[in-house]
Design a protein around this motif. Sequence first.
Motif, PDB file in Angstrom:
ATOM      1  N   ARG A 185       0.837  -1.268   0.026  1.00 16.67           N
ATOM      2  CA  ARG A 185       0.172  -0.015   0.090  1.00 16.67           C
ATOM      3  C   ARG A 185       0.801   1.262   0.131  1.00 16.67           C
ATOM      4  O   ARG A 185       2.120   1.002  -0.105  1.00 16.67           O
ATOM      5  CB  ARG A 185      -1.041  -0.115   1.324  1.00 16.67           C
ATOM      6  CG  ARG A 185      -1.817  -1.176   1.109  1.00 16.67           C
ATOM      7  CD  ARG A 185      -2.907  -1.039   2.252  1.00 16.67           C
ATOM      8  NE  ARG A 185      -3.869  -1.637   2.151  1.00 16.67           N
ATOM      9  CZ  ARG A 185      -4.166  -3.039   2.759  1.00 16.67           C
ATOM     10  NH1 ARG A 185      -3.173  -3.428   3.584  1.00 16.67           N
ATOM     11  NH2 ARG A 185      -5.228  -3.863   2.243  1.00 16.67           N
ATOM     12  N   GLU A 230      -8.074   4.692  -0.563  1.00 17.53           N
ATOM     13  CA  GLU A 230      -8.180   4.354   1.012  1.00 17.53           C
ATOM     14  C   GLU A 230      -7.995   5.370   1.848  1.00 17.53           C
ATOM     15  O   GLU A 230      -6.758   6.209   1.738  1.00 17.53           O
ATOM     16  CB  GLU A 230      -7.358   2.941   1.183  1.00 17.53           C
ATOM     17  CG  GLU A 230      -7.145   2.767   2.657  1.00 17.53           C
ATOM     18  CD  GLU A 230      -5.921   1.819   2.868  1.00 17.53           C
ATOM     19  OE1 GLU A 230      -6.425   0.669   3.224  1.00 17.53           O
ATOM     20  OE2 GLU A 230      -4.836   2.226   2.808  1.00 17.53           O
ATOM     21  N   ILE A 231      -8.746   5.544   2.867  1.00 16.60           N
ATOM     22  CA  ILE A 231      -8.519   6.704   4.059  1.00 16.60           C
ATOM     23  C   ILE A 231      -8.829   5.961   5.413  1.00 16.60           C
ATOM     24  O   ILE A 231      -9.550   5.133   5.376  1.00 16.60           O
ATOM     25  CB  ILE A 231      -9.521   7.870   3.597  1.00 16.60           C
ATOM     26  CG1 ILE A 231     -10.899   7.554   4.007  1.00 16.60           C
ATOM     27  CG2 ILE A 231      -9.046   8.571   2.368  1.00 16.60           C
ATOM     28  CD1 ILE A 231     -11.822   8.723   4.017  1.00 16.60           C
ATOM     29  N   ARG A 232      -7.949   6.469   6.198  1.00 15.67           N
ATOM     30  CA  ARG A 232      -8.230   6.190   7.868  1.00 15.67           C
ATOM     31  C   ARG A 232      -9.606   6.974   8.240  1.00 15.67           C
ATOM     32  O   ARG A 232     -10.026   7.858   7.822  1.00 15.67           O
ATOM     33  CB  ARG A 232      -7.089   6.741   8.544  1.00 15.67           C
ATOM     34  CG  ARG A 232      -7.348   6.352  10.067  1.00 15.67           C
ATOM     35  CD  ARG A 232      -6.094   6.678  10.890  1.00 15.67           C
ATOM     36  NE  ARG A 232      -6.568   6.476  12.395  1.00 15.67           N
ATOM     37  CZ  ARG A 232      -5.589   7.002  13.239  1.00 15.67           C
ATOM     38  NH1 ARG A 232      -4.318   7.441  13.085  1.00 15.67           N
ATOM     39  NH2 ARG A 232      -6.035   6.997  14.634  1.00 15.67           N
ATOM     40  N   SER A 239     -10.887  -1.944   4.576  1.00 11.60           N
ATOM     41  CA  SER A 239      -9.805  -2.375   3.926  1.00 11.60           C
ATOM     42  C   SER A 239      -8.678  -2.993   4.750  1.00 11.60           C
ATOM     43  O   SER A 239      -8.213  -4.359   4.603  1.00 11.60           O
ATOM     44  CB  SER A 239      -8.934  -1.412   3.270  1.00 11.60           C
ATOM     45  OG  SER A 239      -8.548  -0.393   3.896  1.00 11.60           O
ATOM     46  N   GLU A 273      -1.210  -5.240  12.073  1.00 12.43           N
ATOM     47  CA  GLU A 273      -2.248  -4.848  11.132  1.00 12.43           C
ATOM     48  C   GLU A 273      -2.645  -6.208  10.535  1.00 12.43           C
ATOM     49  O   GLU A 273      -2.080  -7.163  10.320  1.00 12.43           O
ATOM     50  CB  GLU A 273      -1.377  -4.171   9.970  1.00 12.43           C
ATOM     51  CG  GLU A 273      -2.463  -3.524   8.871  1.00 12.43           C
ATOM     52  CD  GLU A 273      -1.765  -2.669   7.719  1.00 12.43           C
ATOM     53  OE1 GLU A 273      -1.369  -1.526   8.305  1.00 12.43           O
ATOM     54  OE2 GLU A 273      -1.258  -2.951   6.893  1.00 12.43           O
ATOM     55  N   GLN A 306      -7.403   0.811  15.006  1.00 15.95           N
ATOM     56  CA  GLN A 306      -7.641   1.906  13.821  1.00 15.95           C
ATOM     57  C   GLN A 306      -8.009   1.036  12.774  1.00 15.95           C
ATOM     58  O   GLN A 306      -7.742   0.100  12.608  1.00 15.95           O
ATOM     59  CB  GLN A 306      -6.113   2.477  13.730  1.00 15.95           C
ATOM     60  CG  GLN A 306      -5.770   3.324  14.990  1.00 15.95           C
ATOM     61  CD  GLN A 306      -4.244   3.751  14.634  1.00 15.95           C
ATOM     62  OE1 GLN A 306      -3.578   3.389  13.730  1.00 15.95           O
ATOM     63  NE2 GLN A 306      -3.722   4.580  15.456  1.00 15.95           N
ATOM     64  N   TRP A 361      -9.061   1.336   8.278  1.00 13.31           N
ATOM     65  CA  TRP A 361      -9.054   2.027   7.154  1.00 13.31           C
ATOM     66  C   TRP A 361      -9.907   1.542   5.849  1.00 13.31           C
ATOM     67  O   TRP A 361     -10.512   0.591   6.131  1.00 13.31           O
ATOM     68  CB  TRP A 361      -7.748   1.550   6.610  1.00 13.31           C
ATOM     69  CG  TRP A 361      -6.440   2.671   7.136  1.00 13.31           C
ATOM     70  CD1 TRP A 361      -6.069   3.961   6.769  1.00 13.31           C
ATOM     71  CD2 TRP A 361      -5.885   2.435   8.366  1.00 13.31           C
ATOM     72  NE1 TRP A 361      -5.118   4.235   7.519  1.00 13.31           N
ATOM     73  CE2 TRP A 361      -4.714   3.492   8.472  1.00 13.31           C
ATOM     74  CE3 TRP A 361      -6.001   1.556   9.260  1.00 13.31           C
ATOM     75  CZ2 TRP A 361      -4.090   3.487   9.699  1.00 13.31           C
ATOM     76  CZ3 TRP A 361      -5.011   1.574  10.267  1.00 13.31           C
ATOM     77  CH2 TRP A 361      -4.272   2.674  10.507  1.00 13.31           C
ATOM     78  N   GLN A 387     -13.194   2.630   2.650  1.00 12.65           N
ATOM     79  CA  GLN A 387     -13.878   3.845   1.772  1.00 12.65           C
ATOM     80  C   GLN A 387     -15.055   4.105   2.463  1.00 12.65           C
ATOM     81  O   GLN A 387     -16.070   3.298   2.280  1.00 12.65           O
ATOM     82  CB  GLN A 387     -13.819   3.235   0.247  1.00 12.65           C
ATOM     83  CG  GLN A 387     -13.873   4.264  -0.664  1.00 12.65           C
ATOM     84  CD  GLN A 387     -13.800   3.676  -1.942  1.00 12.65           C
ATOM     85  OE1 GLN A 387     -14.636   2.806  -2.493  1.00 12.65           O
ATOM     86  NE2 GLN A 387     -12.903   4.169  -2.615  1.00 12.65           N
TER      87      GLN A 387
END
Length: 392
Positions: free
Chosen positions: A187, A220-222, A281, A352, A385, A387, A389
Amino acid sequence: MKIYKLMVPVLLFAMMYGCKEDNGLNKPLFKDGQKPGVVTGVVVTNKNGAAKITYKIPADNDLSYIMAEYEIRPGVKREVKASYSNDSLIVDGFGQVKAYEVKLYAVDKGENLSDAVTVTVNPLSPPFTEAFKELVLKDDFGGMNVAFKNKNESDIAIVVIMPDKNGELAAIDTYYTKAKLGNFSIRGYEPKPIRVGAYIRDRFGNLSDTLFKEITPILEIRLDRTKFKKVQLPTDRGDGYGWVMENLWNNSTGGTGFHTNPGLGLPLWFTFDLGTKAKLSRFKEYQRGENYYEFNHGNVRKFELWGSNDPPSDGSWTNWVKLGEYESLKPSGLPNGQNSSEDIKYAQAGEEFNFDINNPSVRYIRLKMLQNWSNTDFIHIMELQFWGQPEL
């Protein structure tokens, strides 16, 4: 009596002196200069990238081992040895489907070699070539996903390449595995077309062809942690010791996190609201640390994540869909209670985990813990956390 007493130190001195002069290390015990007999009755069984050679050993009393010498590529020689108590050996490392010559020697305890017996092997398609046939590159969130099948479970390295700033192809990631199948993601790329390639290297330095494909990373955003909210359903495990669920998204991996009370059995689960529906994601989980709790105590080891858009108020599992099954893995593999410096760094950086790209978009998350690192019935997590869309 005097003579006897004098001879003891003299003999000891002579023995010590002799040991200093020649201790016999790394030297053959027998130097008869006689060649041993040759192996006979040779049978070849070809395998993927290898061959099994079965034979009858010579009748020499001082036989030590059987040795095979061969080239896997021009100028690249390999040597394989098998004890005299075995009747076969494996020659491997062949990178092509073609005939190769192998020379077999019987070697005695004086390191005398027999005459060579030359045999021809015709290895089948090597494991790295078979794995290359199954290699798949596809779009993924923030980059690309590489899926593979390694039916021979051989040691391979999957090398992903793309043009650098000078237009030269360069490796951006190397993934080492001997798993039968799997996938990994790379990524950090903008959602615009990029040309990437991948090839496979085995432990003998053989290389496959290169698979090229144009990839378009998915945006992709957090997810915005300020929108997350606790949801306390009837069957959910509640807060304990003043470590409340809201600490899971307070943007801090120190201090206090989320902790449940012990004594209520497993599995346990808790629920929270992401504040928006999103196609997820990946996520990152931070363990309780302090250089003691990593991979220990109530840190989660085996767990599931479930998603819903309409969780029932009775706390049941109706309307929930499993998003994934996960296991926290300690890099060193050391027993519980023992951590390497790499383990500590890995845990502190956050572990992760990926979501399947085919999962539906969800708003509510339920984490179901099956096992913690101390095999007890409570959980503590510092931060979560996510991530993906979000649906706007």
